[in-house]
Design an enzyme around this catalytic site. Structure first.
Site, PDB file in Angstrom:
ATOM      1  CG  HIS A  29      -3.168   3.502   2.183  1.00 28.64           C
ATOM      2  ND1 HIS A  29      -3.613   3.154   0.939  1.00 28.64           N
ATOM      3  CD2 HIS A  29      -3.231   2.375   2.938  1.00 28.64           C
ATOM      4  CE1 HIS A  29      -3.933   1.866   0.929  1.00 28.64           C
ATOM      5  NE2 HIS A  29      -3.707   1.379   2.137  1.00 28.64           N
ATOM      6  CB  CYS A  85      -0.936   0.007   1.198  1.00 27.91           C
ATOM      7  SG  CYS A  85      -2.098  -1.354   1.144  1.00 27.91           S
ATOM      8  CG  ASN A  96      -6.560  -0.852   1.163  1.00 30.11           C
ATOM      9  OD1 ASN A  96      -5.844  -0.372   0.282  1.00 30.11           O
ATOM     10  ND2 ASN A  96      -6.085  -1.381   2.284  1.00 30.11           N
TER      11      ASN A  96
HETATM   12  N1  ACO Z   1     -18.542  -8.462   8.610  1.00 26.72           N
HETATM   13  C1  ACO Z   1     -18.988  -8.698   9.853  1.00 26.72           C
HETATM   14  N2  ACO Z   1     -18.174  -9.023  10.865  1.00 26.72           N
HETATM   15  C2  ACO Z   1     -16.845  -9.087  10.620  1.00 26.72           C
HETATM   16  C3  ACO Z   1     -16.320  -8.857   9.355  1.00 26.72           C
HETATM   17  C4  ACO Z   1     -17.225  -8.522   8.312  1.00 26.72           C
HETATM   18  N3  ACO Z   1     -16.822  -8.253   7.049  1.00 26.72           N
HETATM   19  N4  ACO Z   1     -14.980  -8.986   9.399  1.00 26.72           N
HETATM   20  C5  ACO Z   1     -14.674  -9.300  10.665  1.00 26.72           C
HETATM   21  N5  ACO Z   1     -15.796  -9.370  11.402  1.00 26.72           N
HETATM   22  C6  ACO Z   1     -15.937  -9.686  12.840  1.00 26.72           C
HETATM   23  C7  ACO Z   1     -14.741 -10.396  13.384  1.00 26.72           C
HETATM   24  O1  ACO Z   1     -14.837 -11.780  13.153  1.00 26.72           O
HETATM   25  C8  ACO Z   1     -14.857 -10.067  14.865  1.00 26.72           C
HETATM   26  O2  ACO Z   1     -15.775 -10.918  15.466  1.00 26.72           O
HETATM   27  P1  ACO Z   1     -15.522 -11.485  16.953  1.00 26.72           P
HETATM   28  O3  ACO Z   1     -15.504 -10.268  17.836  1.00 26.72           O
HETATM   29  O4  ACO Z   1     -16.687 -12.372  17.151  1.00 26.72           O
HETATM   30  O5  ACO Z   1     -14.185 -12.177  16.893  1.00 26.72           O
HETATM   31  C9  ACO Z   1     -15.452  -8.662  14.873  1.00 26.72           C
HETATM   32  O6  ACO Z   1     -16.013  -8.471  13.577  1.00 26.72           O
HETATM   33  C10 ACO Z   1     -14.442  -7.585  15.149  1.00 26.72           C
HETATM   34  O7  ACO Z   1     -13.258  -7.830  14.375  1.00 26.72           O
HETATM   35  P2  ACO Z   1     -11.991  -6.913  14.467  1.00 26.72           P
HETATM   36  O8  ACO Z   1     -10.944  -7.457  13.553  1.00 26.72           O
HETATM   37  O9  ACO Z   1     -11.629  -6.631  15.868  1.00 26.72           O
HETATM   38  O10 ACO Z   1     -12.602  -5.569  13.843  1.00 26.72           O
HETATM   39  P3  ACO Z   1     -11.906  -4.157  13.726  1.00 26.72           P
HETATM   40  O11 ACO Z   1     -12.732  -3.154  14.398  1.00 26.72           O
HETATM   41  O12 ACO Z   1     -10.455  -4.212  14.061  1.00 26.72           O
HETATM   42  O13 ACO Z   1     -12.037  -3.891  12.161  1.00 26.72           O
HETATM   43  C11 ACO Z   1     -10.640  -4.001  10.197  1.00 26.72           C
HETATM   44  C12 ACO Z   1     -11.440  -4.772  11.247  1.00 26.72           C
HETATM   45  C13 ACO Z   1     -11.613  -3.140   9.419  1.00 26.72           C
HETATM   46  C14 ACO Z   1      -9.942  -4.967   9.283  1.00 26.72           C
HETATM   47  C15 ACO Z   1      -9.606  -3.076  10.896  1.00 26.72           C
HETATM   48  O14 ACO Z   1      -8.911  -3.825  11.860  1.00 26.72           O
HETATM   49  C16 ACO Z   1      -8.624  -2.441   9.956  1.00 26.72           C
HETATM   50  O15 ACO Z   1      -8.966  -1.563   9.191  1.00 26.72           O
HETATM   51  N6  ACO Z   1      -7.349  -2.821  10.053  1.00 26.72           N
HETATM   52  C17 ACO Z   1      -6.274  -2.189   9.282  1.00 26.72           C
HETATM   53  C18 ACO Z   1      -6.323  -2.493   7.818  1.00 26.72           C
HETATM   54  C19 ACO Z   1      -5.198  -1.741   7.153  1.00 26.72           C
HETATM   55  O16 ACO Z   1      -4.992  -0.565   7.393  1.00 26.72           O
HETATM   56  N7  ACO Z   1      -4.386  -2.400   6.381  1.00 26.72           N
HETATM   57  C20 ACO Z   1      -3.176  -1.754   5.892  1.00 26.72           C
HETATM   58  C21 ACO Z   1      -3.145  -1.485   4.526  1.00 26.72           C
HETATM   59  S1  ACO Z   1      -3.562  -2.872   3.544  1.00 26.72           S
HETATM   60  C22 ACO Z   1      -2.151  -3.389   2.661  1.00 26.72           C
HETATM   61  O17 ACO Z   1      -1.028  -2.999   2.884  1.00 26.72           O
HETATM   62  C23 ACO Z   1      -2.383  -4.434   1.605  1.00 26.72           C
END
Ligand code: ACO
Length: 323
Positions: free
Chosen positions: A250, A113, A280
């Site tokens: 980003h 990214c 993304n």
């Molecule tokens: N729909 C519904 N529920 C979901 C989904 C979905 N699509 N995806 C995950 N969940 C659930 C999980 O299973 C979890 O359930 P649990 O509590 O029963 O275990 C719950 O939702 C919460 O999951 P978290 O992972 O804690 O959710 P979070 O608030 O952290 O959001 C996310 C997840 C959006 C992925 C976030 O962590 C994020 O944006 N992370 C960073 C991503 C990023 O910046 N990446 C870098 C660039 S990408 C690259 O370089 C290729």
């Protein structure tokens, strides 16, 4: 002194738009969860005939048009991508050929990214080092090809697309009032590899593999890394957040963007957000966001613009430029 000045920019998106609701029959998720946790409302998904090379070519042509230039005027293409058409040759060389360019040189840059930010900083060095006068810097991705479409924690987050800028060598006075790239700061740390990676590759599995991410772990590190590298860039240029006209981060997650801007004291109205439209798009996200803010008249010639990205590796970086 020589500065690398943005002379034009452009973008290209796949024809098909996929809304959050379109995932509801595929995996256990909802529009509400996706919007609340990420800010994403839709993303573009490439058809079979749309590739990283074809999208990159279209973005490059749009950038050349806006610059009033043709491929004959370009001497280097740097393509930031993690989803090349083939393992080799570099997709940049394929784009060079598609543009009918048989002079100069082209190569791919792989920083996930952060790829576009790395590519702008790299192109700037080629220009200031005298190896190139006009550079097409492209970010193009088809992440839909490396997603595990049964994994709700990743498949809803990413989209396809491409964006490009033309950087041109121009004389500057050497101060902060110059147009062009003014400061940059790049970082990486492989200790974080397992938090965001693709589980395949030519030298390991002999397959392309799928994207795997521990989202919560990435989130935990993102804001600190982003703010560190931006503060280093501010210090290099001798500016503060108040001097900025636009912050173009980003586009991974609206919550990360908001938290970073808040920590840095960047006013909300200066932040360009397009994650709702594109999801993304990895290395394409910053130039796609630039294209939206230039097209709607927000970013204008002479504005001070901060680009930032963080991604797999981890890699992260920031570039300050005057548009
Ligand atoms: N729909 C519904 N529920 C979901 C989904 C979905 N699509 N995806 C995950 N969940 C659930 C999980 O299973 C979890 O359930 P649990 O509590 O029963 O275990 C719950 O939702 C919460 O999951 P978290 O992972 O804690 O959710 P979070 O608030 O952290 O959001 C996310 C997840 C959006 C992925 C976030 O962590 C994020 O944006 N992370 C960073 C991503 C990023 O910046 N990446 C870098 C660039 S990408 C690259 O370089 C290729």
């Amino acid at each position: 002194m020589i500065r690398s000045v943005v002379r034009g920019n452009g973008a290209a998106l796949p024809r098909r738009i996929m809304k959050n609701a379109d995932f509801e029959g595929m995996v256990e998720t909802s529009d509400e969860w996706i919007v609340q946790r990420t800010g994403i409302r839709q993303r573009h998904v490439a058809a079979d005939d749309e590739t990283t090379a074809s999208l990159g070519e279209a973005a490059a042509r749009a950038a050349l048009d806006s610059a009033g230039l043709t491929p004959a005027d370009i001497d280097l293409i740097v393509l930031a991508t993690s989803t090349p058409n083939n393992t080799f040759p570099a997709t940049a060389v394929e784009i060079q050929n598609r543009l009918g360019m048989h002079h100069g040189f082209a190569f791919d840059m792989q920083a996930v990214c952060s790829g576009f930010v790395y590519a702008v900083a790299t192109a700037d060095l080629y220009i200031r080092g005298g190896l190139a006068k006009r550079v097409l810097v492209i970010g193009s991705e088809t992440f839909s090809r490396i997603l595990d479409w049964s994994d709700r924690s990743t498949c809803v987050l990413f989209g396809d697309g491409a964006g490009a800028v033309v950087l041109e060598a121009q004389e500057g006075m050497g101060g902060i009032a110059d147009r062009g790239v003014l400061a940059a700061s790049l970082r990486s740390d492989g200790v974080h590899k397992d938090k965001l990676f693709v589980d395949g590759g030519p030298s390991t599995t002999g397959t392309v593999g799928h994207l795997r991410m521990e989202g919560r772990e990435v989130f935990k590190h993102a804001v600190g890394m982003i703010t560190d590298v931006i503060e280093a860039t501010f210090a290099q240029a001798g500016i503060t957040a108040d001097d900025l006209d636009w912050f173009v981060p980003h586009q991974a997650n609206k919550r990360i963007i908001d938290a970073s801007a808040k920590k840095l004291g960047i006013a909300e109205e200066k932040v360009v957000v397009t994650v709702d439209l594109h999801g993304n798009t990895s290395a394409a996200s910053v130039p796609l966001a630039l294209s939206v803010a230039v097209a709607d008249g927000r970013i204008k010639k002479g504005d001070l613009v901060l680009l930032e990205a963080m991604g797999g590796g981890f890699t992260w970086g920031a570039v300050l430029l005057r548009w």
